[in-house]
Design a protein around this motif. Sequence first.
Motif, PDB file in Angstrom:
ATOM      1  N   PHE A 181       1.153  -1.216  -0.192  1.00 49.45           N
ATOM      2  CA  PHE A 181      -0.068   0.245   0.062  1.00 49.45           C
ATOM      3  C   PHE A 181       0.923   1.221  -0.040  1.00 49.45           C
ATOM      4  O   PHE A 181       0.724   2.194  -0.878  1.00 49.45           O
ATOM      5  N   PHE A 182       1.728   1.269   0.172  1.00 48.47           N
ATOM      6  CA  PHE A 182       2.880   2.694   1.028  1.00 48.47           C
ATOM      7  C   PHE A 182       3.850   2.474  -0.200  1.00 48.47           C
ATOM      8  O   PHE A 182       3.868   3.928  -0.680  1.00 48.47           O
ATOM      9  N   VAL A 183       4.072   1.338  -1.301  1.00 49.63           N
ATOM     10  CA  VAL A 183       5.115   2.009  -1.925  1.00 49.63           C
ATOM     11  C   VAL A 183       4.137   2.172  -3.329  1.00 49.63           C
ATOM     12  O   VAL A 183       4.358   3.737  -3.494  1.00 49.63           O
ATOM     13  N   ILE A 184       2.879   1.697  -2.907  1.00 52.04           N
ATOM     14  CA  ILE A 184       2.417   2.221  -4.746  1.00 52.04           C
ATOM     15  C   ILE A 184       1.643   3.343  -4.276  1.00 52.04           C
ATOM     16  O   ILE A 184       1.788   3.989  -5.134  1.00 52.04           O
ATOM     17  N   ALA A 185       1.262   3.999  -3.831  1.00 48.59           N
ATOM     18  CA  ALA A 185       0.701   5.229  -2.376  1.00 48.59           C
ATOM     19  C   ALA A 185       2.168   5.776  -2.553  1.00 48.59           C
ATOM     20  O   ALA A 185       2.032   7.114  -3.541  1.00 48.59           O
ATOM     21  N   TRP A 232       2.380  17.792 -11.545  1.00 45.07           N
ATOM     22  CA  TRP A 232       2.443  18.996 -10.666  1.00 45.07           C
ATOM     23  C   TRP A 232       3.456  20.239 -11.219  1.00 45.07           C
ATOM     24  O   TRP A 232       3.455  21.306 -11.635  1.00 45.07           O
ATOM     25  N   GLY A 233       4.902  19.430 -10.888  1.00 43.81           N
ATOM     26  CA  GLY A 233       5.817  20.527 -11.571  1.00 43.81           C
ATOM     27  C   GLY A 233       5.963  20.875 -13.889  1.00 43.81           C
ATOM     28  O   GLY A 233       5.956  21.887 -13.834  1.00 43.81           O
ATOM     29  N   LEU A 234       5.483  19.400 -13.854  1.00 45.78           N
ATOM     30  CA  LEU A 234       5.121  19.949 -15.817  1.00 45.78           C
ATOM     31  C   LEU A 234       3.902  20.768 -15.832  1.00 45.78           C
ATOM     32  O   LEU A 234       4.389  21.728 -16.666  1.00 45.78           O
ATOM     33  N   THR A 235       3.278  21.009 -15.207  1.00 50.12           N
ATOM     34  CA  THR A 235       1.962  21.545 -15.403  1.00 50.12           C
ATOM     35  C   THR A 235       2.512  23.369 -15.078  1.00 50.12           C
ATOM     36  O   THR A 235       2.238  24.330 -15.214  1.00 50.12           O
ATOM     37  N   GLY A 276       2.332   9.419  -5.368  1.00 52.77           N
ATOM     38  CA  GLY A 276       2.930  10.158  -4.793  1.00 52.77           C
ATOM     39  C   GLY A 276       3.944  11.331  -5.637  1.00 52.77           C
ATOM     40  O   GLY A 276       3.267  12.623  -6.031  1.00 52.77           O
ATOM     41  N   MET A 277       4.538  10.515  -5.760  1.00 53.35           N
ATOM     42  CA  MET A 277       5.692  10.883  -6.890  1.00 53.35           C
ATOM     43  C   MET A 277       5.370  10.968  -8.260  1.00 53.35           C
ATOM     44  O   MET A 277       5.799  12.397  -8.550  1.00 53.35           O
TER      45      MET A 277
END
Length: 132
Positions: free
Chosen positions: A46-50, A61-64, A54-55
């Motif tokens: 769960f934490f790996v997928i999340a 977000w940076g590209l936007t 997130g990354m």
Amino acid sequence: MAQSGPQLVADRYSYLLCLGWVLLVGAGVITFWRAWVDRRLKRLSFFVIAGVTGMILVGLWGLTWKQVQVWHNTGSLFRHVVSVTPESRTAHYNLGILLEREGRLDEAVRHYREVVRIDPDDVEGRINLVMC
């Protein structure tokens, strides 16, 4: 896809093409959530997928943010287009109009001259060059 105006490619045409990706991501989120609720997904998974998700979102977000700087206003848009495609008659013409409206006539004349150099038969560019 239907072309509207002289541009061959525009950002606004990409929204419909992204629909498939949005549906795929939505199905993935539902599958992920159901696996978590049914306890078929381990805590570490769960934490790996999340974390990966997130990354990816931070990267998008940076590209936007970078693209918004280009689309910030008309001047930044056409300056960017001229820097990327210096042979764009339309970009030089529109930047010339913008600069003329701002009272920056020397810069406007330079762009109108580029329009005429790129397309010697361009009537609008010639008229604006003479009128400026």
